[in-house]
Design a protein around this motif. Sequence first.
Motif, PDB file in Angstrom:
ATOM      1  N   GLY A 259       0.839  -1.191   0.000  1.00 37.84           N
ATOM      2  CA  GLY A 259       0.000   0.000   0.000  1.00 37.84           C
ATOM      3  C   GLY A 259       0.871   1.237   0.000  1.00 37.84           C
ATOM      4  N   HIS A 260       0.526   2.206   0.838  1.00 41.77           N
ATOM      5  CA  HIS A 260       1.246   3.479   0.715  1.00 41.77           C
ATOM      6  C   HIS A 260       1.612   4.239   1.984  1.00 41.77           C
ATOM      7  N   ILE A 261       0.751   4.269   2.986  1.00 41.38           N
ATOM      8  CA  ILE A 261       0.979   5.219   4.083  1.00 41.38           C
ATOM      9  C   ILE A 261       1.822   4.555   5.175  1.00 41.38           C
ATOM     10  N   CYS A 293       5.195  -2.703  -3.437  1.00 37.22           N
ATOM     11  CA  CYS A 293       4.799  -1.351  -3.860  1.00 37.22           C
ATOM     12  C   CYS A 293       5.376  -0.277  -2.922  1.00 37.22           C
ATOM     13  N   CYS A 294       4.606   0.794  -2.677  1.00 36.38           N
ATOM     14  CA  CYS A 294       5.202   1.943  -1.989  1.00 36.38           C
ATOM     15  C   CYS A 294       5.319   1.777  -0.474  1.00 36.38           C
ATOM     16  N   SER A 295       4.457   0.975   0.141  1.00 33.34           N
ATOM     17  CA  SER A 295       4.703   0.665   1.558  1.00 33.34           C
ATOM     18  C   SER A 295       6.083   0.038   1.659  1.00 33.34           C
ATOM     19  N   SER A 522       9.164   6.637  -2.444  1.00 35.59           N
ATOM     20  CA  SER A 522       7.852   6.172  -2.892  1.00 35.59           C
ATOM     21  C   SER A 522       7.286   7.154  -3.908  1.00 35.59           C
ATOM     22  N   CYS A 523       6.041   6.927  -4.337  1.00 33.68           N
ATOM     23  CA  CYS A 523       5.424   7.847  -5.314  1.00 33.68           C
ATOM     24  C   CYS A 523       5.276   9.249  -4.728  1.00 33.68           C
ATOM     25  N   VAL A 524       4.870   9.363  -3.438  1.00 35.02           N
ATOM     26  CA  VAL A 524       4.757  10.726  -2.891  1.00 35.02           C
ATOM     27  C   VAL A 524       6.133  11.402  -2.843  1.00 35.02           C
TER      28      VAL A 524
END
Length: 639
Positions: A259-261, A293-295, A522-524
């Motif tokens: 995931g991401h956060i 992924c970004c996590s 990551s993407c951010v």
Amino acid sequence: LPDVKDLSMDSGVQQMLEKARAEGIETAFDRAIKMSQCGFGATGVCCKHCLEGPCRIAPNGKGAQAGVCGAGVDTIVARNFLGNVTEGTASHAEHAREVAHAILEVVAGKAPYTIQGVEKLKAVASGLGLSSEGKDTNQLAKEVADKAMEDFQKQHGTLNWLELRAQDKSKETWEKLGLLPVNAHLEIAKSLARQVMGGDADPANLLLGAVTMGLVDGFAGLHMSTDLQDILFGTPTAVKSQYRLGVIKEDMVNLSVHGHIPLLSEKVVEWAGKLTDKAKEVGATGINVVGVCCSGNEVLMRRGVPVATNYASQELPIVTGALEAMVVDIQCIMPGIQTVASCYHTEIITTLAYSKIAGATHVEFTAERADEAAKEIVLRAIANFPKRDPRKVNIPNEVTEAYAGFSVEQIVEALRAVNPEEPLKPLVDAIAGGQILGAVAIVGCTNPRKKQDHDNVALVKELIKNNVLVVATGCSAHSLGKFGLLSPEGLQYCGEGLRNVLTAVGQANGLPGLPPALHMGSCVDNSRVADLLVALANYLGVAVKDLPAAGSCPETHHPKALSIGTYFIACGVDVHVGVNPQATGSPLVVNVLTADKENFPVTTDGLFGGKLIYEEDPVKAAGLLIERIKQKRKALGLN
Ligand code: SF4
Ligand code: FE2
């Protein structure tokens, strides 16, 4: 069925695709073959904005040329493009807001994290015009988080984070065009309101709306997320780790974060460290957290956690038969992971109330319950270990070593070893002297419709061969990591000038050389790329749009790539996309975004100095980027 070698470059992924086929399990690669793309949707000419429709505009002027309401093809395509950009922006703004909220909970003593990036906190506070004097860390962090929250609330003025991070020259341009965003939520709501049937029907105005969305994405999404995450968890520094499915360990409890956060992934890593004894009780040697992924990027950059795989192959760690749990939060999570997991003992654990998957376990994760939730997640993974079916276990054994953690702060630090007084000077001198031709950021993902990793790797090899410095983020960085381009060993693919510079800087820092591609996060963390460009432009006294730099997402799949790309175009940076952006049905939209028709009255290139380049062939795309870099060099008076 096509040969698995044509679906991914990664031999471990190929091996797992064979295994999935033998076991009758369908993955994204199979679904992409079955699912033909709709020609109308692919060109952006299908409108579903009201109940008179759906309407679609026939190609080549034959058949209906306007929707029932009278909307023409340019309006429909521009509105759909704005819709995509808005979705991407909302993802990033929500990410940033979650982190800001968490910091407020932390400083109120309600959430179990401590502020680790005190230097970054002071730097950001000072940029926001806040004095640090006489304030303790929590007080200052509260004031910074309040400033972040204003970017979701205020009704007048401009985003605080835009004032903090934009180059003045860019801001002037956006201000003149009336594009400055006030607050993220207001702009996202306004964007939805203008897309509604009977709303904005001027295609050029809709595209300007997309630029405002891009600015919201860039500042209240990317920059704010990175800054606040660095404040909460520390700014990344160079770190060595490993890539590929071989990072999954047969004798350990394997738990992947996806995931991401990083609020979630950081806590899971922390609790995995605390519960080793529990894992030993069930016969494992320990707990192995791996990233997807970004996590994966977040905990790779800050904790050196190895990365199992990237977007398109996210179902395949499950196919190893040795993954006890995959915990997810938001963005880029295929619902298909649950279907694949149901064939194994793997537990999919969703964590956010607004992002669930039917059939998965849900463990509600909030900053306040971070410890409780992370502990439960790790204990669930441990409890699944004895349920493994040893007959189904088959883990590819390859791993590749890679370096990550190249924040702007780390890059400047590395350059300081060459020139302590003016760290940017060696880089600027190398660009001016032609040893480095320019710089390109490789961003975005992998996409099961394309041979995984192929275009990311091919494009980068072509660029570095031509002495273009490469930085990378997101799942595209994972592609590079898997194929040795995040390691000094990849220097063999560089042209002589670039290789000499990277070797010299690396050796000044006690390494054989820097990797040919610098993993910035990551993407951010595309915000870090923008920060580097602003720092270089300010050092040279030019605008960002004048720099010989560009961005590229060869294998993207997500609307977030369109919002990030729009942000960079608005900053004056060309953005290449290697996947159909679903906007080619409108000549007006194509001309505005790609500026490929001479004398077209309004283009993003004319307004901002950056344009979209759509080219599916990675080597041709590299050529187009290099050509443009050479143009920008020439305009700066460089050879
Ligand atoms: Fe058709 Fe217009 Fe409705 Fe879109 S908004 S579906 S073009 S009638
Ligand atoms: Fe991402």
